[in-house]
Write a protein that holds these residues in place. Structure first.
Motif, PDB file in Angstrom:
ATOM      1  N   UNK A 199       0.821  -1.215   0.000  1.00 34.33           N
ATOM      2  CA  UNK A 199       0.000   0.000   0.000  1.00 34.33           C
ATOM      3  C   UNK A 199       0.854   1.264   0.000  1.00 34.33           C
ATOM      4  N   UNK A 200       2.036   1.176  -0.632  1.00 37.05           N
ATOM      5  CA  UNK A 200       2.891   2.345  -0.752  1.00 37.05           C
ATOM      6  C   UNK A 200       3.709   2.637   0.483  1.00 37.05           C
ATOM      7  N   UNK A 201       3.779   1.710   1.422  1.00 40.83           N
ATOM      8  CA  UNK A 201       4.533   1.928   2.665  1.00 40.83           C
ATOM      9  C   UNK A 201       6.017   2.118   2.385  1.00 40.83           C
ATOM     10  N   UNK A 202       6.656   3.037   3.126  1.00 36.94           N
ATOM     11  CA  UNK A 202       8.089   3.271   3.013  1.00 36.94           C
ATOM     12  C   UNK A 202       8.791   2.662   4.212  1.00 36.94           C
ATOM     13  N   UNK A 203       9.853   1.921   3.929  1.00 39.14           N
ATOM     14  CA  UNK A 203      10.525   1.105   4.933  1.00 39.14           C
ATOM     15  C   UNK A 203      12.024   1.413   4.921  1.00 39.14           C
ATOM     16  N   UNK A 204      12.606   1.602   6.103  1.00 36.96           N
ATOM     17  CA  UNK A 204      14.056   1.754   6.213  1.00 36.96           C
ATOM     18  C   UNK A 204      14.687   0.368   6.150  1.00 36.96           C
ATOM     19  N   UNK A 262       0.656   8.178  -7.381  1.00 33.32           N
ATOM     20  CA  UNK A 262       0.074   6.906  -6.974  1.00 33.32           C
ATOM     21  C   UNK A 262       1.166   5.983  -6.430  1.00 33.32           C
ATOM     22  N   UNK A 263       0.908   5.390  -5.259  1.00 29.55           N
ATOM     23  CA  UNK A 263       1.911   4.578  -4.574  1.00 29.55           C
ATOM     24  C   UNK A 263       1.516   3.111  -4.443  1.00 29.55           C
TER      25      UNK A 263
END
Length: 635
Positions: free
Chosen positions: A45-50, A606-607
């Motif tokens: 769902x477009x989540x950004x992760x380190x 859109x992600x």
């Protein structure tokens, strides 16, 4: 090889393949020998992760599943995290709060108050180890009746939730950077109507007991842009300035500004997001840097003692997020045949290692269209630039005498630039038999300040003329079918698309992705960062300037005679949905074929994988109906 009409070629580059294993890569941070970066994952769902790669080469996610590392300062965000000594400090998208995560105890802990500070957003984090605090940009959204308040603040890590204002009074701030000994703070600021690529101020103040003395102006102004201030030592600060018409590197020491290396090239980027980096310091006397000439990025080393420049020969044409430690360079890089990847380069041997790829899909080179840099004549005897992609598919050849349909891409911004890096979305079109031209119209960055200022007061004219003339140039060269010309763009590129379709008759169809149709509404409804953008691009005072109405496609739908498809995120705060909806309603009233595709949980851009896939396939199917070709099944 099979004979088949353009547009009907079967391709292995499917929408499923594009989104199935595709991620965004950016925001590199180095912590000793550990390398961190941010992954944007459409499949989540477009989540950004380190993500971290340790000294042993092990790669692991750092961000727990319930967190999304992102901020929305200026709506576009950037620099949402930093790392020092195994402690990660990050902004969480769902609550706008800052967290600290010790890798030895991976449950993040709140740094800012959850219940009180949800209207505050944080970006561009700097760690002050001398006073155990964070220094960052804060944007406060306390009232819908007033603009958000931007400041530089300190956040006490010994007593979390204690926030103190360090710098205020300007409309915008960025890049707070602390000297190694903690005695000086440098930062960028600017005021309406400027955006950070129009003119910024670089200031510095001494730090005493955690507070700042009166600031000193180092460089910049209303018409000089400063980019990426970075301390070399306690008394020497590097930065990029465009004072000569090109964004070149300079140093400040003892009150004196000195050029480091002068070149007719751009060492800077338009600061749409925080934390951009085009250079890094390698020891005391070397700088590794990336720079753009004619839209193509290169890599090199500068010796600051001798001003000697050494090119680094790497197979990349788009390079960003440059970081270095000792003789190790880590950056994001891409080429005409390789999607974006995280790479590490040994600056002594120039050996390279790929740490992570944005897409692991293997594409046979026989399906890849290699972009060609073109220059073409445009209005008033000027020259404009673009990347042209011929239709390419090893399994097909066109019908005798047939010319391909052409898709003209108009990039967003408009203060931005098209890239020639491998885009599977572009190859989706070319492998099916479309020609594509990605236009760097007047106003684009990477070609010098004078070229960028071609758009001043002429948005909706210069960009439209250049996109139109790119199409006509390719038709004249026999490379496109003049009766099957389409134009597509997102955001500002969506405005150029709608203006080209409304005020001209060259194009036969178009697609607007969260594009602007009413400049008056945009000037009144958009967010703080861009609220005065149109002062330079169009004219000051939208309430009393007839130019705004004259260049707004919405008020001239009677001139439209071709179909348009619209794509819109319903949570978009940059270009609100009513911009698309007013245009769609007007087209429906006139009986012109129109489609309106909305995504309830998307913002500006859109992600999410399903939405990216649908937009791409719907746009292709739309052109197939308009241009009368039958797409290959299951391709």
């Amino acid at each position: 090889m099979q004979l088949a009409p353009f547009g009907s070629w079967k391709s292995p580059i499917t929408a499923d393949a594009i989104v199935a294993d595709s991620i965004g890569l950016n925001s590199i941070v180095l912590d000793g020998t550990d390398i961190y970066w941010l992954e944007s994952r459409p499949q989540e769902a477009g989540r950004s992760v380190i993500v971290r790669r340790d000294a042993n080469g092990q790669i692991e996610d750092i961000t727990p599943p319930e967190y999304n590392v992102r901020n929305r300062v200026h709506e576009y965000g950037g620099a949402a995290y930093t790392v020092l000594d195994g402690r990660v400090y990050f902004s969480n998208n769902s609550d706008n709060c800052l967290y600290i995560q010790d890798l030895r105890s991976p449950d993040p802990k709140l740094v800012t108050q959850l219940t009180h500070d949800t209207k505050k957003r944080y970006a561009d984090l700097t760690i002050d180890t001398h006073l155990n605090r964070l220094i960052c940009v804060q944007q406060e959204h306390d009232s819908a009746d007033f603009e958000p308040l931007n400041t530089i603040v300190s956040i006490n890590l010994t007593q979390p939730h204690h926030v103190s204002t360090l710098v205020g009074g300007c409309d915008f701030y960025a890049a707070p950077r602390l000297s190694p000994d903690g005695t000086k703070l440098a930062w960028l600021s600017w005021n309406h109507p400027n955006l950070p690529w129009d003119g910024t101020n670089l200031q510095m103040a001494n730090v005493s007991n955690g507070y700042l003395a009166a600031p000193t102006s180092i460089a910049g102004g209303a018409n000089e842009t400063i980019f990426q201030p970075q301390w070399l030592s306690d008394d020497t600060l590097y930065f990029v300035s465009d004072r000569t018409g090109w964004g070149n590197l300079y140093s400040w020491c003892d009150g004196k500004v000195t050029p480091i290396y002068e070149l007719a090239a751009e060492f800077s980027l338009p600061q749409w997001v925080f934390g951009m980096s085009t250079y890094a310091l390698v020891g005391k006397h070397r700088i590794v840097c990336t720079y753009s000439q004619n839209g193509v990025w290169h890599l090199g080393l500068i010796n600051t003692l001798s001003s000697h420049f050494t090119p680094l020969h790497v197979p990349y044409t788009d390079i960003a997020s440059v970081r270095a430690v000792d003789n190790l360079l880590v950056c994001c890089a891409a080429s005409t045949t390789q999607t974006n990847e995280i790479i590490a380069i040994d600056l002594l041997t120039e050996s390279r290692e790929v740490l992570k790829r944005s897409n692991r899909v293997k594409i046979d080179p026989g399906y890849l269209s290699i972009p060609q840099s073109i220059e073409f004549p445009t209005t008033d005897g000027k020259t404009a630039y673009a990347f042209y992609y011929p239709p390419t598919n090893r399994d097909y050849q066109p019908l005798l005498g047939e010319k391909p349909p052409l898709l003209v891409k108009s990039h967003g911004g408009p203060t931005a630039a098209a890239s020639n890096q491998l885009s599977l979305k572009t190859q989706y079109w070319t492998s099916r038999g479309f020609a594509v031209v990605d236009v760097n119209y007047g106003g684009s960055t990477g070609y010098g300040k004078a070229y960028q200022h071609r758009l001043d007061g002429k948005w909706g004219i210069v960009d439209v003329d250049d996109c139109t003339n790119a199409a006509l140039y390719l038709v004249k060269q026999g490379l496109a079918d003049g009766d099957r010309l389409a134009i597509s763009g997102g955001s500002a590129g969506g405005y150029t698309t709608l203006a080209a379709l409304t005020f001209g008759d060259t194009f036969k169809a178009g697609a607007s992705y969260y594009g602007v149709s009413d400049l008056i509404a945009l000037a009144k409804d958009t967010h703080k960062f861009e609220s005065r953008y149109l002062d330079r691009l169009v004219a000051p005072d939208p309430d009393n300037s007839p130019i705004y109405r004259d260049r707004s496609p919405l008020y001239f739908t009677d001139r439209l005679s071709c179909p348009i498809i619209f794509f819109q995120g319903l949570e978009d705060k940059v270009v609100p949905p009513n911009q698309a909806e007013m245009m769609v309603d007007a087209l429906k009233a006139k009986g012109i074929p129109v489609e309106y595709v909305t995504f309830a949980d998307e913002q500006h851009g859109f992600r999410q994988a399903a939405n990216i896939k649908r937009a791409l396939t719907d746009e292709f199917a739309f052109y197939a109906r308009i241009f009368g070709f039958q797409p290959a099944p299951n391709s």
